[in-house]
Design a protein around this motif. Structure first.
Motif, PDB file in Angstrom:
ATOM      1  N   ILE A 130      58.796 130.423 -16.326  1.00 31.79           N
ATOM      2  CA  ILE A 130      58.723 131.864 -15.461  1.00 31.79           C
ATOM      3  C   ILE A 130      58.301 132.759 -16.822  1.00 31.79           C
ATOM      4  O   ILE A 130      57.517 133.768 -17.903  1.00 31.79           O
ATOM      5  CB  ILE A 130      59.524 132.849 -14.265  1.00 31.79           C
ATOM      6  N   ALA A 131      59.483 132.751 -17.628  1.00 32.73           N
ATOM      7  CA  ALA A 131      59.436 133.580 -19.185  1.00 32.73           C
ATOM      8  C   ALA A 131      57.753 133.005 -20.503  1.00 32.73           C
ATOM      9  O   ALA A 131      57.434 133.915 -20.458  1.00 32.73           O
ATOM     10  CB  ALA A 131      60.248 133.349 -20.350  1.00 32.73           C
ATOM     11  N   GLY A 132      57.931 131.760 -20.376  1.00 32.13           N
ATOM     12  CA  GLY A 132      56.139 131.731 -21.046  1.00 32.13           C
ATOM     13  C   GLY A 132      55.285 132.335 -19.740  1.00 32.13           C
ATOM     14  O   GLY A 132      54.177 132.395 -21.072  1.00 32.13           O
ATOM     15  N   GLN A 133      55.707 131.832 -18.771  1.00 28.27           N
ATOM     16  CA  GLN A 133      54.069 132.483 -18.047  1.00 28.27           C
ATOM     17  C   GLN A 133      54.083 133.919 -18.630  1.00 28.27           C
ATOM     18  O   GLN A 133      52.674 134.306 -18.774  1.00 28.27           O
ATOM     19  CB  GLN A 133      53.815 131.832 -17.047  1.00 28.27           C
ATOM     20  N   ALA A 134      55.008 134.580 -18.664  1.00 29.90           N
ATOM     21  CA  ALA A 134      55.063 136.496 -18.649  1.00 29.90           C
ATOM     22  C   ALA A 134      54.240 136.386 -19.842  1.00 29.90           C
ATOM     23  O   ALA A 134      53.325 137.297 -20.138  1.00 29.90           O
ATOM     24  CB  ALA A 134      56.304 137.000 -18.696  1.00 29.90           C
ATOM     25  N   ALA A 135      54.541 135.617 -20.958  1.00 33.38           N
ATOM     26  CA  ALA A 135      54.119 136.201 -22.448  1.00 33.38           C
ATOM     27  C   ALA A 135      52.856 135.918 -22.860  1.00 33.38           C
ATOM     28  O   ALA A 135      52.522 136.321 -23.093  1.00 33.38           O
ATOM     29  CB  ALA A 135      55.067 134.739 -23.761  1.00 33.38           C
ATOM     30  N   ILE A 136      52.779 134.773 -21.751  1.00 33.46           N
ATOM     31  CA  ILE A 136      50.799 133.960 -22.186  1.00 33.46           C
ATOM     32  C   ILE A 136      50.293 135.110 -21.286  1.00 33.46           C
ATOM     33  O   ILE A 136      49.103 135.604 -21.991  1.00 33.46           O
ATOM     34  CB  ILE A 136      50.579 132.490 -21.114  1.00 33.46           C
ATOM     35  N   ASP A 137      50.819 135.685 -20.140  1.00 28.69           N
ATOM     36  CA  ASP A 137      49.245 136.369 -19.407  1.00 28.69           C
ATOM     37  C   ASP A 137      49.831 137.484 -20.102  1.00 28.69           C
ATOM     38  O   ASP A 137      49.405 138.356 -19.921  1.00 28.69           O
ATOM     39  CB  ASP A 137      50.989 137.448 -17.935  1.00 28.69           C
ATOM     40  N   VAL A 138      50.877 138.578 -21.318  1.00 22.87           N
ATOM     41  CA  VAL A 138      50.867 139.581 -21.870  1.00 22.87           C
ATOM     42  C   VAL A 138      50.097 139.349 -23.238  1.00 22.87           C
ATOM     43  O   VAL A 138      49.215 140.221 -23.498  1.00 22.87           O
ATOM     44  CB  VAL A 138      51.843 139.635 -22.505  1.00 22.87           C
ATOM     45  N   LEU A 139      49.992 138.094 -23.988  1.00 21.54           N
ATOM     46  CA  LEU A 139      48.852 137.975 -24.428  1.00 21.54           C
ATOM     47  C   LEU A 139      47.433 138.193 -24.111  1.00 21.54           C
ATOM     48  O   LEU A 139      46.165 138.300 -25.135  1.00 21.54           O
ATOM     49  CB  LEU A 139      48.608 136.518 -25.238  1.00 21.54           C
ATOM     50  N   LEU A 140      47.029 137.343 -23.007  1.00 18.75           N
ATOM     51  CA  LEU A 140      46.032 137.277 -22.388  1.00 18.75           C
ATOM     52  C   LEU A 140      45.467 137.827 -21.727  1.00 18.75           C
ATOM     53  O   LEU A 140      44.243 138.220 -20.866  1.00 18.75           O
ATOM     54  CB  LEU A 140      45.306 135.694 -22.019  1.00 18.75           C
TER      55      LEU A 140
END
Length: 79
Positions: A65-75
């Motif tokens: 979930i943390a990794g997905q959230a970080a990617i969502d912030v970037l993209l």
């Protein structure tokens, strides 16, 4: 223990390390790959998660979930 989860063209590499408590783990993740890797720059290192240690199932879930959230912030949001 190590697991890789693919999300939106990136790989979220999750690593678990045994903690001092029985059957619990400290967890960290790293985002790799994808067409937009240059966006990550030097910040693309391994990130330890706080508020652990976690059981194995929780460790993988929280890191994903943390990794997905970080990617969502970037993209940005999925449209």
């Amino acid at each position: 223990m190590h697991r890789t989860i693919t999300y939106r063209g990136f790989d979220i590499e999750v690593e678990l390390a045994p903690a001092t408590d029985e059957d619990t783990f400290n967890v960290s993740f790293q985002i790799a790959g994808g067409a937009n890797l240059e966006v990550l720059g030097a910040r693309g290192g391994r990130i330890p998660l706080r508020n652990g240690p976690f059981t194995e199932r929780w460790a993988y879930l929280v890191a994903e979930i943390a990794g997905q959230a970080a990617i969502d912030v970037l993209l940005g949001p999925v449209e």
